[in-house]
Motif scaffolding. Structure first.
Motif, PDB file in Angstrom:
ATOM      1  N   GLY A 242      43.893  33.573  40.569  1.00  0.00           N
ATOM      2  CA  GLY A 242      44.532  34.223  41.712  1.00  0.00           C
ATOM      3  C   GLY A 242      43.630  35.223  42.403  1.00  0.00           C
ATOM      4  N   CYS A 243      42.999  36.117  41.628  1.00  0.00           N
ATOM      5  CA  CYS A 243      42.230  37.181  42.280  1.00  0.00           C
ATOM      6  C   CYS A 243      40.776  37.183  41.863  1.00  0.00           C
ATOM      7  CB  CYS A 243      42.859  38.544  42.007  1.00  0.00           C
ATOM      8  SG  CYS A 243      42.595  39.157  40.336  1.00  0.00           S
ATOM      9  N   GLU A 244      40.488  36.613  40.712  1.00  0.00           N
ATOM     10  CA  GLU A 244      39.116  36.540  40.209  1.00  0.00           C
ATOM     11  C   GLU A 244      38.459  37.901  40.029  1.00  0.00           C
ATOM     12  OE1 GLU A 244      36.295  32.623  40.630  1.00  0.00           O
ATOM     13  OE2 GLU A 244      37.034  33.512  42.462  1.00  0.00           O
ATOM     14  N   HIS A 245      39.283  38.942  39.901  1.00  0.00           N
ATOM     15  CA  HIS A 245      38.688  40.204  39.477  1.00  0.00           C
ATOM     16  C   HIS A 245      39.588  40.957  38.509  1.00  0.00           C
ATOM     17  CE1 HIS A 245      40.720  40.980  43.323  1.00  0.00           C
ATOM     18  NE2 HIS A 245      40.893  42.221  42.945  1.00  0.00           N
ATOM     19  N   GLY A 246      40.428  40.192  37.824  1.00  0.00           N
ATOM     20  CA  GLY A 246      41.091  40.757  36.664  1.00  0.00           C
ATOM     21  C   GLY A 246      42.350  41.543  36.928  1.00  0.00           C
TER      22      GLY A 246
ATOM     23  N   CYS B 168      39.146  34.935  33.932  1.00  0.00           N
ATOM     24  CA  CYS B 168      38.203  35.216  35.026  1.00  0.00           C
ATOM     25  C   CYS B 168      37.310  36.391  34.692  1.00  0.00           C
ATOM     26  CB  CYS B 168      38.944  35.472  36.347  1.00  0.00           C
ATOM     27  SG  CYS B 168      39.651  37.123  36.491  1.00  0.00           S
TER      28      CYS B 168
END
Lengths: 286, 825, 159
Positions: C41-45, C62
């Motif tokens: 979804g966001c690829e930054h946790g 991710c």
């Protein structure tokens, strides 16, 4: 949002890790990766070499040692959070963990990695300051210790040299009777703090014997402020004193503004939370 | 002089609202869920084709600049890179992107000559993997010549020269200005005892679904056709526009919908991602995927939402009677103008709220600034209208020293006044606003809370109650868009949805939807309505989605249309099929077709319980026994059992040629009352919910469980819009919070633990079974109630809330300012 | 920047693969193993959609490089239950309408699996605490809490 390429070194031991750091001046340590990988995904950082220290299970421990607890740097947050030893010897740290991240991040993120990342809005550095923690750093040349007060240097900056690995954090046990408090305002639960205030408080009768108060989210690093603690030491442990400490905090800090909180907000929070956290700590002085 | 508000056409409703429905109105478990719950749903990024390549874009770091030079040579040499395109090259391969603005403001898939907001694509790379594509993006050097940056919408009104984003539209960033007086505004203001005036600010947020937008395209050189898999909507309405951009004939493009991981408007119509993927697919001769990553999705997705400044005046009598409402609106559209001011048409559908306000003056100034452009977000601009009218009604109550609830009651359109034409010409089809209010007060235990709040306040706590009665217009008609266009041409008036039904030789029913799944429950809704129509068990029904090759005219979900429209289409197709079924059954059973009905999977003779033929046997007969039909030459009795139906909008009329009203364009009028109790910490600016209750009238409900899902989910969207979400740009046009770390979507910890939901059903007289749309109401009802609750909690400070979002920082600032003012006084 | 050889067991099946060190575990699972039930979804946790279990504990796939999972046992949504034979939590989500678009759902489910292992009968507060790091844009969360309670009930032998 994919990280840039890097050389990968898997350290099998502490010696392995420090040797890798000594060998490669561009090497960066990869602990739990919960901050680093996020920054790599947006390419805010592009390390050339990562030394993965996740295999260093020798650094995953919490034990009683020399009148305090010693936490191995690779101990995962969740282990610290749920540790009975931590709850007994450093209840402030246990309390702070109610505010730190979320389960999946705590499962991977490490206590040592969090401290070395030195995010100015992170909770653990502030806790380390008031508890008088000591960092044990190791390099190929040997070991040294650095007091928390001297460890945090700026945004993502610590006293650890490039070739040094944080291996252990030592926290003195809570002195009998010492109260503690942790309060934070963040945009959402688990987010980094707009402002967090942490304290320990010891009384002599109705008077404050010692107080340590630290702040996160208000400067380039977690900080204590002499005027705040001076406003407390030797003063009656009452609302007026705590309010004076809050007022001192408002003046002492020099926060910047960002999207979540402007300067005035951070000053307000520092004042209010100082007052409240001290009152909470007083209630815990036994 | 009475205003001409237009006329109300005759209802086309065939299925009257009634008791005793077997499948409609039941909280059936969703048929979509088993595959989704087991990880087998196919979303945009799950399309995985052999030899597939990936695209990443170079995002502009400048808010407004001329592109002086782009050096792609290093990127081209990187192993694994298949192609690199700049805006100039892309402009040769593709035309401008689709737009509804008139006159059109052109946008390109990759910015050409100029960048107009941070994050806009200036170049794109297609490579073996997304990783390599991003590596190559890092190697592309772009030289910019900065231009003046426009960020503040009111400042944008004054822009001239180089600060103008689209100089081909004149030396101004005021891209559209429109003024309407609906009804006798001046006269009503002249007879007012009191005028409430406010400046209100609604912030730029966005639907921000968990899944970003994306497309995978395949070019087949043999048939010279594109196939594009995408999580898009409206592909069977205007999907062909993408073919224009790709410079192929319309029939050389097939769009295949995937599941959408949420939209809330953000996936209303994807064009940038399909065009990007298709452009490269043809160029490199391989399947190509372009999926927005989270940065693309917040910086370049064309789906930010309303960003408005309102100067409003509400004319009232001393007794609280609301007479007229004037508004000047400056709306910050960002760098482009894809839907024109459709969002304001939307707002005018219900601009007077639940109240019998006699006239409305509207002055809209749409400005362009150096930001990601506006699109759609749950409410499409009418949620802002709800906030504005409710804030004004609260203000009127305060200034006239009236009770906030009683002033609403006094001005409500009464239940016997429906269908009701409001000054803008839109119709409210049905409603009972007092009943919804009363049910809400009961559900919240308003009286009990009033007492408790008083005690809590005595104990020094800052607790407040908020109650807002708001509208949820549903089922848009495309006329809402073009009334605004200044060229005076008659625009589109069609906005149907379709259904294909087939009963197979073994009696199973297949429904083909021509609108996609975008997080709603289309398969469940269709299953329940088909089950009702044919009286068969839902386990015998299979729902699939058409691609655009096989697609029938369908506008798709959006504007809370889908449930009403697909039900209409099913009823239409089922009527054709049932006529045939009864003809055949009459023959098989030697009965009169008029005496037959469907019951429990059989065709039965009314009043003769033993006499029946199963749908299964009948279907077999229809498929294979042509010469045993009653009359083999009957043109209605071709072999098989199938039907399609295009269901047009249930009730829409043309706007008035003299622009005195907009006609009926958003008439299926839901209504809701949201109420809550909050406690505020004035020292930290934090607040928490102590209670939450809402009652919605979405007409007759098909599935109360899924409707409540929309209500609660919408509430949390509304909390985000009202309290934490804002796409913020600094004075240099730099976005400051484009990641989820800083764009604050409420988590479970910020959401009320128990949102009590209630329902009132006033059936629509115009839709099949009396259904109304209900997909957006939650978000549209929460913000004004929350603003009121926080204002109430902070009433000791005398704070007036005129802006959102009410972050901790903003609440604390309001308290600080109030304290300073008090100290100064 | 040479590739690394890794051995990962996913949903009980062992995979020997060569990966670039920078390859995210989420991409490894989705693209290399074609297990697309895990969503990014966001690829930054922050959003939690990509949550999987690694050696029984929830992790953000991710925020994990595939090389860091060498030797680990991973469980994804595909390892939970099938449409014919759903896991009690999946049944709970189905019955209580714990999903709409379904994009965050795999992360919610894997987080809930971990929770129920530790607390077979969690309170509402415990569930809310456990889910604090998983964003959902559709449901408003309330039915997710109910779904997990229902899943727990089914696991405990409830009907």
């Amino acid at each position: 949002m994919k990280p840039a390429p890097f050389r990968y070194v898997r350290a099998r031991s502490v010696d392995d890790a420090v040797a890798a750091l000594a060998r490669d001046p561009e090497a960066k340590l990869l602990a739990g990766g919960q901050s680093l990988i996020a920054m790599m995904n947006v390419r805010a950082v592009k390390p050339e070499t990562l030394v993965d220290i996740n295999a260093l299970s020798a650094l995953d421990y919490i034990k009683v040692k020399d009148g305090g607890i010693a936490i191995g740097a690779m101990t995962r947050h969740e282990t610290v959070k749920s540790s009975p030893l931590v709850a007994e010897h450093c209840p402030l740290l246990a309390e702070a963990y109610h505010w730190i991240a979320h389960r999946a991040v705590r499962n991977r993120g490490t206590y040592g990695g969090n401290l070395c990342h030195a995010d100015p809005a992170s909770e653990n550095p502030a806790v380390a300051l008031v508890t008088g923690a000591t960092m044990v750093l190791k390099s190929a040349k040997g070991e040294r210790t650095v007091a928390a007060d001297d460890f945090f240097k700026g945004v993502y900056q610590t006293a650890a040299r490039h070739d040094e690995l944080l291996i252990e954090v030592r926290i003195p046990s809570r002195p009998k009777g010492q109260g503690w408090g942790f309060m934070e305002v963040s945009p959402r639960k688990g987010d980094f703090a707009m402002t967090a205030v942490v304290c320990t408080l010891e009384l002599a009768g109705a008077t404050v014997k010692t107080a340590r108060v630290a702040y996160a989210g208000i400067a380039d690093r977690a900080m204590r402020f002499a005027p705040v603690e001076a406003a407390l030491t030797g003063k009656p442990a009452n609302e007026a004193t705590f309010a004076a400490a809050g007022a001192a905090a408002r003046k002492a800090i020099n926060p910047s503004s960002d999207f979540h909180a402007d300067e005035a907000m951070r000053r307000d929070l520092a004042e209010t939370l100082t007052r409240r956290v001290l009152a909470a700590a007083k209630a815990r002085c036994t | 002089m009475a205003q001409n508000r237009g006329h109300i056409p005759k209802s086309r409703q065939r299925e009257k609202p009634r008791e005793g429905l077997k499948y409609i109105g039941k909280s059936m478990k969703r048929v979509e869920d088993p595959r989704i719950l087991t990880g087998r749903g196919i979303y945009a990024d799950d399309i995985n084709l052999p030899d597939m390549a990936h695209v990443a874009i170079v995002r502009s770091s400048h808010a407004h600049a001329r592109i002086k030079r782009i050096d792609t040579s290093k990127a081209e040499k990187l192993p694994g890179v298949l192609a690199v395109l700049t805006g100039a090259q892309a402009a040769e391969l593709t035309g401008p992107l689709p737009t509804w603005s008139s006159p059109p403001v052109f946008q390109r898939v990759i910015a050409h000559e100029k960048v107009r907001h941070v994050g806009e694509a200036v170049a794109a790379v297609c490579a073996e993997s997304r990783y390599i594509a991003e590596d190559a993006c890092d190697l592309i050097e772009v030289e910019y010549e900065p231009l003046p940056i426009v960020v503040d919408p009111e400042e944008a009104l004054k822009s001239r020269g180089d600060a103008v984003l689209h100089p081909d539209h004149g030396d101004t960033n005021l891209i559209l200005e429109s003024k309407f007086d609906f009804g006798p505004v001046a006269e009503d203001f002249a007879r007012a005892d009191h005028v409430v005036k406010r400046r209100l600010r609604w912030p730029r947020s966005g639907g921000t679904p968990m899944e970003t937008n994306g497309a995978t395209a395949v070019w087949d050189p043999g048939s010279q056709r594109f196939t594009i898999h995408a999580n898009t909507s409206m592909y069977n309405f205007v999907g062909w526009m993408i073919a224009d951009t790709l410079k192929v004939p319309h029939h050389k493009l097939n769009i295949v919908p995937t599941l959408a991981g949420g939209s809330f408007g953000a996936k209303l119509f994807l064009y940038k991602q399909p065009v990007m993927a298709a452009m490269f697919a043809k160029l490199v001769g391989r399947p190509v995927k372009y999926l927005e990553d989270r940065l693309d999705a917040s910086l370049n997705n064309d789906a930010h939402a309303s960003d408005r400044v309102y100067y409003v005046e509400l004319a009232c009598k001393k007794d609280g009677t609301l007479l007229s409402f004037k508004q000047r609106i400056i709306d910050d559209y960002g760098a482009y103008f894809q839907y024109g001011v459709g969002q304001h048409g939307n707002a005018l559908a219900q601009v007077v709220g639940a109240y019998a306000i006699n006239s409305v003056g509207v002055h809209v100034q749409a400005v362009l600034t150096n930001k990601n452009q506006q699109g759609a977000y749950r409410g499409f601009g009418s949620e802002v209208a709800n906030f504005v009218i409710e804030r004004l009604v609260d203000a009127a109550a305060d200034e006239l020293k009236l009770d906030r609830i009683e002033i609403r009651r006094k001005n409500f359109i009464k239940k016997d006044q429906f269908p009701f034409l409001i000054p803008t010409g839109n119709m409210y089809d049905s409603g009972d606003y007092e009943k919804v209010l009363d049910e809400t007060l009961k559900l919240l235990d308003y009286k009990g809370w009033k007492k408790k709040v008083e005690e809590m306040r005595k104990a020094g706590r800052y607790v407040g109650i908020g109650i807002a009665s708001t509208q949820e217009r549903s089922v848009f008609s495309s006329t809402e868009f073009w009334m605004w266009n200044l060229d005076g041409k008659i625009g589109w008036t069609s906005s149907p949805d379709s259904m294909s039904l087939k009963i197979d030789p073994r009696g199973r029913i297949y429904g083909t939807l021509h609108s996609p799944f975008w997080g709603n429950s289309p398969e469940t809704v269709a299953t329940q309505v088909i089950a009702e129509q044919f009286q068969v068990d839902p386990s015998n029904i299979e729902i699939t989605y058409s691609d655009s090759d096989k697609g029938l005219h369908s506008t798709g979900p959006g504007g809370s249309r889908f449930t009403v429209m697909v039900t209409g289409a099913i009823v239409g197709a089922a009527a054709i099929l049932k006529k045939k079924i009864f003809k055949i059954a009459a023959h098989m059973m030697e009965a009169n077709a008029d005496d037959l009905e469907l019951r429990d999977g059989n065709v039965v003779v009314k009043g003769a319980p033993g006499k029946k033929v199963s749908l299964q046997d009948l279907a077999f007969h229809a498929y294979y026994m042509r010469l045993s039909m009653p009359d083999p030459e009957d043109p209605e009795l071709t072999s098989g059992l199938d039907a399609t139906y295009v269901y047009d909008h249930p009730v829409t009329t043309l706007p008035d040629p003299k622009r005195e009203h907009m006609g009926i364009f958003y008439p299926i009028m839901g209504h809701m009352c949201h109420s809550m109790v909050v406690e505020v910490d004035p020292e930290t600016g934090q607040f928490k919910f102590l209670d939450y209750a809402c009652v919605h009238d979405s007409g007759v409900m098909i599935n109360p469980m899924t409707l409540e899902g929309h209500m609660r989910g919408g509430v949390v969207n509304g909390i985000g819009s009202a309290a934490s979400e804002q796409y913020f740009y600094d004075k240099n046009g730099q976005p400051t919070n484009n990641l989820f770390t800083d764009y604050i979507i409420p988590s479970i910890s910020e959401s009320p633990a128990d949102m009590k939901c209630g329902h009132v059903e006033t059936p629509s007289p115009f839709t099949e079974y009396g259904i109304k749309g209900g997909g957006e109401g939650g978000r549209m009802g929460t913000p004004p109630a929350l603003a009121q609750a926080i204002e109430d909690a902070l009433s000791p400070f005398g704070i007036k809330i005129t802006e959102l979002p009410l972050t901790q920082n903003v609440i604390r600032r309001l308290v600080r300012e109030a304290q300073a003012k008090k100290a100064a006084d | 920047m040479s590739n690394e050889k890794i051995t990962i067991t996913v949903n009980g099946k062992r995979y020997d693969k060569e990966v670039e060190p920078r390859r995210l575990l989420s991409d490894f699972i989705r693209d290399d193993l074609r297990l697309t039930g895990t969503h990014v979804g966001c690829e930054h946790g922050v959003c939690g959609s990509c949550t999987v279990l690694m050696n029984g504990k929830s992790v953000r796939s991710c925020l994990t490089f595939a090389v860091m999972a060498d030797g680990a046992e991973i469980m994804t949504i595909e390892g939970l239950g099938t449409a014919e034979n759903m896991h009690p939590l999946q049944k709970g989500f189905w019955e209580k309408h714990g999903l709409q678009c379904g994009f965050c759902t795999p992360g919610m489910l894997m987080t809930a699996v971990e929770l129920l292992k530790e607390k077979p009968r969690p309170s509402v507060d415990e569930i809310r605490e456990a889910l604090s790091g998983n964003l959902c844009r559709c449901t408003g969360y309330q039915t997710i809490v109910e779904s997990i309670q229902r899943g727990a009930e089914i696991m405990q032998g409830g009907k």
